[in-house]
Enzyme design. Structure first.
Site, short mmCIF file in Angstrom:
data_model
loop_
_atom_site.label_atom_id
_atom_site.label_comp_id
_atom_site.label_asym_id
_atom_site.label_seq_id
_atom_site.Cartn_x
_atom_site.Cartn_y
_atom_site.Cartn_z
N ASP A 110 -3.64 -0.95 22.69
CA ASP A 110 -4.35 -1.26 23.93
C ASP A 110 -5.85 -1.28 23.62
OD1 ASP A 110 -4.75 -1.85 26.59
OD2 ASP A 110 -3.71 -0.10 27.37
N GLU B 44 -8.59 -0.16 26.15
CA GLU B 44 -9.48 0.78 26.85
C GLU B 44 -9.73 2.07 26.07
OE1 GLU B 44 -7.68 -1.78 30.10
OE2 GLU B 44 -6.94 -0.75 28.32
N HIS C 231 -2.80 -5.30 25.55
CA HIS C 231 -3.82 -5.25 26.59
C HIS C 231 -3.89 -6.56 27.36
CE1 HIS C 231 -7.58 -4.51 28.68
NE2 HIS C 231 -8.02 -5.67 28.23
N HIS D 75 -6.14 3.88 34.36
CA HIS D 75 -5.36 3.10 35.32
C HIS D 75 -3.92 3.10 34.84
CE1 HIS D 75 -6.21 0.12 32.17
NE2 HIS D 75 -5.10 -0.51 32.55
N GLU E 193 0.90 4.60 31.67
CA GLU E 193 1.39 3.78 30.57
C GLU E 193 1.87 4.63 29.39
OE1 GLU E 193 -1.55 0.70 29.71
OE2 GLU E 193 -1.99 0.62 31.86
#
Length: 275
Positions: A8, A10, A61, A117, A135
């Site tokens: 991912d 972030e 992502h 998030h 996640e």
């Protein structure tokens, strides 16, 4: 041996703001270059420990088209693009021996945590058997459905703590100390890559001592959605019902795989704007 690395953006070192994760923003190219470099570090670590390993890298992502293919380690198989089976874990199956999470972030509502998030801004919370899962938790449980352990996670300190509660014996690499949703104290990218390479080698070498995350079905799942019109769409899916007011839906899944796929479907429905 087969290893899947889910990457991912972030939770990559130095990334703290949406401009670095959004293809339409000015700083995205730097973000994706940093993401590719950390993926390469994890790949190198896996192959240091297990030179014979077959390594798959899942771009995990947004559009799933962020990693720069031409800059990725040539020894890997890259999974990119969407929609696709298993989303962030595309490439996972019963033949996989270990999964690594690179650049992951904390769940919605956690904090302080950088860019926290759960899947999309449309999701306020996901609870499985009463336990909030982002996640990290959902993907770890999906890997566990195939009896595959997640042996490593890199991200900010909050993401590492979230993963550590699920799998205390796994390896974590905190690439930044969070100060808020869009601020952190980050290690230098080169330092992170060195740490990540050593950690990935260590994690894969001792994978047999790291248990998979197992959630036995049937599972009661609740999803809090951002907009009431999203709930109106969600309840069109058989088995999904409105509960607890105007923003929560619930369903019962036979197992983690069914729950995982239905949550993905709800996310896609939530992206539809009212006419």
């Amino acid at each position: 041996m087969r290893v899947l690395i889910s990457v991912d953006l972030e939770g990559i070192s130095g990334v703290v703001h949406p401009t670095e994760t959004n293809p339409d923003r000015y700083d995205y190219e730097r973000g994706r270059a940093l993401m590719t470099a950390e993926a390469n570090a994890a790949v190198a670590g896996v192959l240091d420990a297990k030179p014979e390993a077959v390594v798959w890298v899942a771009d995990a992502h947004g559009s799933f088209r962020n990693i720069l293919p031409e800059d990725l380690d040539r020894r890997v198989h890259l999974v990119r693009g969407k929609p696709r089976p298993l989303g962030m874990l595309a490439g996972l199956d019963e033949h996989t021996d270990a999964v690594l999470f690179v650049g992951y972030h904390a769940r919605a509502g956690a904090g302080p945590a950088v860019l926290a998030h759960t899947i999309s801004d449309a999701i306020l919370d996901v609870r499985v058997a009463g336990r909030p899962l982002g996640e990290i938790g959902l993907n770890a449980a999906m890997a566990g459905h195939f009896d595959v352990p997640v042996v490593l996670l890199s991200g900010d300190d909050t993401a590492c703590a979230e993963f550590g509660e699920l799998v205390p014996s796994a390896v974590t690499v905190a690439v930044k100390q969070t100060l808020g949703q869009a601020a952190a104290v980050a290690l230098h990218p080169q330092e992170v890559r060195e740490l990540l390479r050593h950690a990935a080698a260590d994690a894969v070498a001792r994978r047999a001592s790291i248990p998979p995350v197992k959630l036995a079905g049937p599972l009661d799942v609740e999803v809090d959605l951002y907009g009431p019109y999203m709930v109106d769409l969600a309840v069109l899916v058989p088995g999904v019902v409105r509960v607890g007011g105007g923003r929560t839906v619930a369903f019962r899944a036979a197992d983690v795989a069914e729950a995982y796929r239905l949550v993905q479907l709800l996310v896609q429905l939530a992206s539809i704007k009212p006419g």
